[in-house]
Design a protein around this motif. Structure first.
Motif, PDB file in Angstrom:
ATOM      1  N   PHE A  26       0.817  -1.212   0.000  1.00 30.89           N
ATOM      2  CA  PHE A  26       0.000   0.000   0.000  1.00 30.89           C
ATOM      3  C   PHE A  26       0.852   1.264   0.000  1.00 30.89           C
ATOM      4  O   PHE A  26       0.404   2.314  -0.436  1.00 30.89           O
ATOM      5  CB  PHE A  26      -0.929   0.024   1.222  1.00 30.89           C
ATOM      6  CG  PHE A  26      -2.118  -0.885   1.078  1.00 30.89           C
ATOM      7  CD1 PHE A  26      -3.128  -0.588   0.183  1.00 30.89           C
ATOM      8  CD2 PHE A  26      -2.217  -2.040   1.824  1.00 30.89           C
ATOM      9  CE1 PHE A  26      -4.224  -1.419   0.037  1.00 30.89           C
ATOM     10  CE2 PHE A  26      -3.301  -2.884   1.696  1.00 30.89           C
ATOM     11  CZ  PHE A  26      -4.307  -2.583   0.793  1.00 30.89           C
ATOM     12  N   LYS A  86      -1.506   3.965  -1.340  1.00 33.46           N
ATOM     13  CA  LYS A  86      -2.344   3.521  -2.449  1.00 33.46           C
ATOM     14  C   LYS A  86      -3.826   3.505  -2.067  1.00 33.46           C
ATOM     15  O   LYS A  86      -4.165   3.327  -0.894  1.00 33.46           O
ATOM     16  CB  LYS A  86      -1.933   2.107  -2.882  1.00 33.46           C
ATOM     17  CG  LYS A  86      -0.667   2.037  -3.712  1.00 33.46           C
ATOM     18  CD  LYS A  86      -0.456   0.604  -4.177  1.00 33.46           C
ATOM     19  CE  LYS A  86       0.752   0.482  -5.090  1.00 33.46           C
ATOM     20  NZ  LYS A  86       0.935  -0.918  -5.554  1.00 33.46           N
ATOM     21  N   PRO A  87      -4.702   3.656  -3.055  1.00 34.36           N
ATOM     22  CA  PRO A  87      -6.143   3.501  -2.800  1.00 34.36           C
ATOM     23  C   PRO A  87      -6.435   2.108  -2.263  1.00 34.36           C
ATOM     24  O   PRO A  87      -5.781   1.136  -2.627  1.00 34.36           O
ATOM     25  CB  PRO A  87      -6.766   3.711  -4.190  1.00 34.36           C
ATOM     26  CG  PRO A  87      -5.748   4.496  -4.961  1.00 34.36           C
ATOM     27  CD  PRO A  87      -4.418   4.051  -4.456  1.00 34.36           C
ATOM     28  N   GLY A  88      -7.432   2.015  -1.422  1.00 31.28           N
ATOM     29  CA  GLY A  88      -7.787   0.740  -0.821  1.00 31.28           C
ATOM     30  C   GLY A  88      -7.250   0.571   0.586  1.00 31.28           C
ATOM     31  O   GLY A  88      -7.717  -0.280   1.345  1.00 31.28           O
ATOM     32  N   GLY A 141      -9.853   1.180   3.407  1.00 27.19           N
ATOM     33  CA  GLY A 141     -10.786   0.073   3.582  1.00 27.19           C
ATOM     34  C   GLY A 141     -10.188  -1.065   4.391  1.00 27.19           C
ATOM     35  O   GLY A 141     -10.880  -1.680   5.214  1.00 27.19           O
ATOM     36  N   VAL A 142      -8.897  -1.357   4.177  1.00 23.21           N
ATOM     37  CA  VAL A 142      -8.231  -2.412   4.936  1.00 23.21           C
ATOM     38  C   VAL A 142      -8.112  -2.019   6.407  1.00 23.21           C
ATOM     39  O   VAL A 142      -8.307  -2.837   7.314  1.00 23.21           O
ATOM     40  CB  VAL A 142      -6.846  -2.709   4.338  1.00 23.21           C
ATOM     41  CG1 VAL A 142      -6.103  -3.754   5.169  1.00 23.21           C
ATOM     42  CG2 VAL A 142      -6.978  -3.186   2.906  1.00 23.21           C
TER      43      VAL A 142
END
Length: 288
Positions: free
Chosen positions: A151, A158-160, A163-164
């Motif tokens: 990430f 990074k995108p995402g 959410g993690v």
């Protein structure tokens, strides 16, 4: 109002002085005619072509209300400086009121834009994390980044990633209701900004008087260092005596995510780059 020079592309976390320095040192940089000056506020440094107000002297226009007059030359200069600054700020106010902005247009469908803006509003979804939630949030970020995930890249996160982190917090903080957007994203933005401020105070060459109090998790420095730094950086005084317990963990998260202005370009820079590439292509074709 006439705009003489525009340099877009610098990150929002960059200090004003760094951006001005970049603008003056570029190939197509800001030029100040000899004998002329631009007025700049106290966050900049006095230099050839740029005039700041006198520090430690009365400045703001409301100081001169009710018949009060400058008592010395420095105060008179500050009064005139403040008056000109007020005109500039009012001009920007008019531009903003009329909706004249420099915008970067993203390829987001109109329907999605409308939905996103509709979910916003004063106080909408606003939530302040407490100390325990802050600790769990930062602990989750460090664990994810140390687990071998990809990430973290040179340009940031990074995108995402949000959410993690949200998934981790569901386990460590059940029923907290903390969501990736807006809670985690907003809090990370604030933590990143605070970490950058403290990092600059400790690391820059002109602020080597600052140290770190490991016992109390806060900045420490002699009073003279605080006073000198606060004269240039208005918001620095809030960090005096303020604990920042997760600073070193945030260095792991944001360690290489520092503003560098490498994407900043003027129109002249872009044209020059295009011309250079065209010349390279012509030379290549002629060579073949």
């Amino acid at each position: 109002m006439q705009f003489i020079y525009v340099l877009p592309g610098w990150e929002g976390s960059a200090a004003n002085g760094r951006i001005l320095c970049s603008a003056t040192l570029r190939e197509n940089g800001l030029q100040v005619a000899k004998g002329n000056y631009y007025l700049v506020d106290a966050e900049y440094t006095n230099g050839e072509g740029f005039l700041t107000p006198f520090r430690g002297q009365r400045y703001h226009l409301n100081t001169w209300l009710n018949g009060h007059r400058p008592e010395k030359a420095e105060e008179y200069f500050n009064m005139k400086h403040s008056s000109k600054r007020n005109v500039i700020e009012r001009c920007f106010g008019v531009l903003k009121k009329d909706g004249l902005y420099l915008e970067v247009h993203h390829s987001i469908p109109f329907s999605h834009k409308s939905q996103t803006h509709g979910e916003r509003g004063p106080g909408k979804n606003k939530r302040k994390l407490n100390e325990i939630e802050d600790a769990k949030l930062i602990e989750s970020m460090v664990d994810i980044l140390n687990s071998g995930s990809h990430f973290k890249v040179e340009s940031g996160i990074k995108p995402g990633f949000f959410g993690v982190v949200e998934t981790r917090l569901v386990v460590s903080l059940p029923n907290s209701g903390i969501k990736a957007k807006p809670h985690i994203k907003s809090r990370i933005k604030t933590l990143k900004r605070d970490r950058s401020v403290v990092h600059d105070m400790m690391s820059w060459n002109n602020t080597n008087g600052f140290g770190w109090d490991d016992q109390n998790n806060m900045l420490e420095a002699p009073q003279s260092v605080w006073q000198a730094y606060a004269q240039v950086h208005k918001n620095a005084s809030k960090w005096r005596g303020k604990k920042f317990p997760h600073y070193w963990d945030l260095c792991i998260v944001f360690g290489k995510d520092r503003a560098n202005g490498r994407d900043a370009q003027t129109a002249a820079d872009i044209v020059s780059e295009i011309n250079n590439k065209q010349e390279e292509n012509i030379d290549y074709m002629q060579g073949t």
